[in-house]
Design a protein around this motif. Structure first.
Motif, PDB file in Angstrom:
ATOM      1  N   PHE A 143      23.420  33.659  37.381  1.00  0.00           N
ATOM      2  CA  PHE A 143      24.751  34.141  37.044  1.00  0.00           C
ATOM      3  C   PHE A 143      25.083  33.939  35.565  1.00  0.00           C
ATOM      4  N   HIS A 144      25.842  34.900  35.025  1.00  0.00           N
ATOM      5  CA  HIS A 144      26.409  34.697  33.695  1.00  0.00           C
ATOM      6  C   HIS A 144      27.251  33.427  33.755  1.00  0.00           C
ATOM      7  N   PRO A 145      27.142  32.549  32.744  1.00  0.00           N
ATOM      8  CA  PRO A 145      27.777  31.227  32.843  1.00  0.00           C
ATOM      9  C   PRO A 145      29.301  31.232  32.866  1.00  0.00           C
ATOM     10  N   PHE A 146      29.943  32.290  32.331  1.00  0.00           N
ATOM     11  CA  PHE A 146      31.411  32.253  32.313  1.00  0.00           C
ATOM     12  C   PHE A 146      32.071  33.587  32.636  1.00  0.00           C
ATOM     13  N   SER A 147      31.376  34.694  32.521  1.00  0.00           N
ATOM     14  CA  SER A 147      31.969  35.985  32.868  1.00  0.00           C
ATOM     15  C   SER A 147      31.938  36.194  34.373  1.00  0.00           C
ATOM     16  N   SER A 148      32.934  36.900  34.881  1.00  0.00           N
ATOM     17  CA  SER A 148      33.001  37.202  36.303  1.00  0.00           C
ATOM     18  C   SER A 148      33.846  38.449  36.504  1.00  0.00           C
ATOM     19  N   LEU A 149      33.791  38.995  37.706  1.00  0.00           N
ATOM     20  CA  LEU A 149      34.625  40.123  38.102  1.00  0.00           C
ATOM     21  C   LEU A 149      35.515  39.641  39.243  1.00  0.00           C
ATOM     22  N   ASP A 150      36.836  39.766  39.064  1.00  0.00           N
ATOM     23  CA  ASP A 150      37.770  39.146  40.004  1.00  0.00           C
ATOM     24  C   ASP A 150      38.521  40.206  40.795  1.00  0.00           C
ATOM     25  N   THR A 151      38.413  40.127  42.121  1.00  0.00           N
ATOM     26  CA  THR A 151      39.112  41.104  42.967  1.00  0.00           C
ATOM     27  C   THR A 151      40.608  40.836  43.040  1.00  0.00           C
ATOM     28  N   VAL A 152      41.068  39.687  42.568  1.00  0.00           N
ATOM     29  CA  VAL A 152      42.510  39.480  42.460  1.00  0.00           C
ATOM     30  C   VAL A 152      43.104  40.502  41.499  1.00  0.00           C
ATOM     31  N   THR A 153      42.484  40.631  40.342  1.00  0.00           N
ATOM     32  CA  THR A 153      42.953  41.599  39.344  1.00  0.00           C
ATOM     33  C   THR A 153      42.835  43.030  39.861  1.00  0.00           C
ATOM     34  N   LEU A 154      41.688  43.357  40.463  1.00  0.00           N
ATOM     35  CA  LEU A 154      41.502  44.698  40.995  1.00  0.00           C
ATOM     36  C   LEU A 154      42.520  45.023  42.079  1.00  0.00           C
ATOM     37  N   SER A 155      42.803  44.040  42.944  1.00  0.00           N
ATOM     38  CA  SER A 155      43.757  44.259  44.030  1.00  0.00           C
ATOM     39  C   SER A 155      45.181  44.418  43.499  1.00  0.00           C
ATOM     40  N   ALA A 156      45.515  43.648  42.476  1.00  0.00           N
ATOM     41  CA  ALA A 156      46.834  43.790  41.864  1.00  0.00           C
ATOM     42  C   ALA A 156      47.003  45.178  41.259  1.00  0.00           C
ATOM     43  N   MET A 157      45.946  45.674  40.623  1.00  0.00           N
ATOM     44  CA  MET A 157      45.989  47.004  40.029  1.00  0.00           C
ATOM     45  C   MET A 157      46.077  48.094  41.085  1.00  0.00           C
ATOM     46  N   ALA A 158      45.225  47.994  42.113  1.00  0.00           N
ATOM     47  CA  ALA A 158      45.103  49.085  43.082  1.00  0.00           C
ATOM     48  C   ALA A 158      46.191  49.077  44.148  1.00  0.00           C
ATOM     49  N   PHE A 159      46.623  47.867  44.567  1.00  0.00           N
ATOM     50  CA  PHE A 159      47.505  47.774  45.727  1.00  0.00           C
ATOM     51  C   PHE A 159      48.770  46.949  45.503  1.00  0.00           C
ATOM     52  N   GLY A 160      48.892  46.321  44.334  1.00  0.00           N
ATOM     53  CA  GLY A 160      50.037  45.447  44.118  1.00  0.00           C
ATOM     54  C   GLY A 160      49.959  44.175  44.934  1.00  0.00           C
ATOM     55  N   GLN A 161      48.762  43.795  45.348  1.00  0.00           N
ATOM     56  CA  GLN A 161      48.557  42.596  46.158  1.00  0.00           C
ATOM     57  C   GLN A 161      47.565  41.670  45.463  1.00  0.00           C
ATOM     58  N   THR A 162      47.749  40.360  45.673  1.00  0.00           N
ATOM     59  CA  THR A 162      46.812  39.387  45.110  1.00  0.00           C
ATOM     60  C   THR A 162      46.180  38.497  46.177  1.00  0.00           C
ATOM     61  N   VAL A 163      46.787  38.396  47.339  1.00  0.00           N
ATOM     62  CA  VAL A 163      46.225  37.611  48.440  1.00  0.00           C
ATOM     63  C   VAL A 163      45.139  38.449  49.116  1.00  0.00           C
ATOM     64  N   LEU A 164      43.988  37.846  49.385  1.00  0.00           N
ATOM     65  CA  LEU A 164      42.858  38.594  49.919  1.00  0.00           C
ATOM     66  C   LEU A 164      43.201  39.319  51.218  1.00  0.00           C
ATOM     67  N   ALA A 165      43.799  38.633  52.169  1.00  0.00           N
ATOM     68  CA  ALA A 165      44.115  39.251  53.459  1.00  0.00           C
ATOM     69  C   ALA A 165      45.014  40.468  53.281  1.00  0.00           C
ATOM     70  N   ARG A 166      46.032  40.349  52.442  1.00  0.00           N
ATOM     71  CA  ARG A 166      46.965  41.459  52.233  1.00  0.00           C
ATOM     72  C   ARG A 166      46.303  42.611  51.493  1.00  0.00           C
ATOM     73  N   ALA A 167      45.432  42.284  50.542  1.00  0.00           N
ATOM     74  CA  ALA A 167      44.730  43.335  49.800  1.00  0.00           C
ATOM     75  C   ALA A 167      43.790  44.109  50.714  1.00  0.00           C
ATOM     76  N   VAL A 168      43.059  43.386  51.572  1.00  0.00           N
ATOM     77  CA  VAL A 168      42.149  44.044  52.513  1.00  0.00           C
ATOM     78  C   VAL A 168      42.917  44.979  53.431  1.00  0.00           C
ATOM     79  N   GLN A 169      44.062  44.515  53.941  1.00  0.00           N
ATOM     80  CA  GLN A 169      44.872  45.353  54.829  1.00  0.00           C
ATOM     81  C   GLN A 169      45.481  46.531  54.086  1.00  0.00           C
TER      82      GLN A 169
END
Length: 216
Positions: A143-169
């Protein structure tokens, strides 16, 4: 593992990075002092149309390292009994080495130079993976030591949600609360969410202008 007929290597999709969706379950929030108890990594593939999909999952129960802290509140949330006689757990070094080996195999198949961790609150998972690898003396952390891709940010952008369960739904997928806080379940749901958002955005099949791997 053989390639599907529509398999398309991801070497140019993410600038030479292979996205790997990871979830860990732990004995607390401090990667230096708290036990790593479960790790799951979901390997993704891309089809000939540039759409991502979940390929397979590699997971291990992990034995707490010597002297590890395990907060009862954390164990209550994830439901793990670290010393249950039927819990088939592996030493931290062996568990992470198995996961890393699968990732490196996929990196080679996808013509990728490094993996990048995808997670929901990815910094948390990456910190435990990095600390566990350092503690175990594993020199080939993919793994890259410090870079990552975060689905919190993606979910906030796409669905206005940050909690995993709510974003999935919100993405139109099912969520089972009784299965949550298992590393495998959470990692696979995070992978489905990541693929859904990126596929909704649209495929990128052509190499970027600059594919040079820098520190970012």
């Amino acid at each position: 593992m053989t390639n599907a007929p529509d398999f398309q290597p991801m070497g140019h999709r993410f600038r030479g990075f292979l996205p790997v969706v990871v979830d860990v379950e732990t004995g607390g929030f401090n990667p230096q002092s708290d036990a790593l108890l479960q790790v799951a990594a979901v390997l993704l593939r891309m089809d000939s149309e540039g759409r991502l999909y979940r390929h397979y999952t590699v997971a291990r129960h992990v034995q707490p390292f010597e002297g590890a802290n395990m907060d009862p509140k954390s164990l209550e949330v994830n439901g793990i009994n670290p010393f249950h006689p039927l819990r088939i757990a592996h030493p931290e070094k062996d568990a992470l080495a198995t996961v890393f080996r699968s990732i490196r195999e996929e990196m080679k198949l996808n013509a990728c130079k490094r993996a990048i961790l995808v997670g929901h609150n990815a910094g948390f998972d990456l910190s435990f993976i990095n600390q566990g690898a350092e503690r175990a003396g594993l020199k080939r952390n993919p793994f890259h030591p410090f870079s990552s891709l975060d689905t919190v940010t993606l979910s906030a952008m796409a669905f206005g949600q940050t909690v995993l369960a709510r974003a999935v739904q919100a993405a139109g997928m099912k969520w089972d609360n009784s299965e949550a806080h298992s590393a495998v379940y959470d990692a696979e749901k995070t992978a489905d969410l990541f693929c859904h958002v990126l596929n909704r955005w649209g495929p990128i099949l052509q190499p970027s202008v600059d594919t040079h791997m820098d520190s970012g």
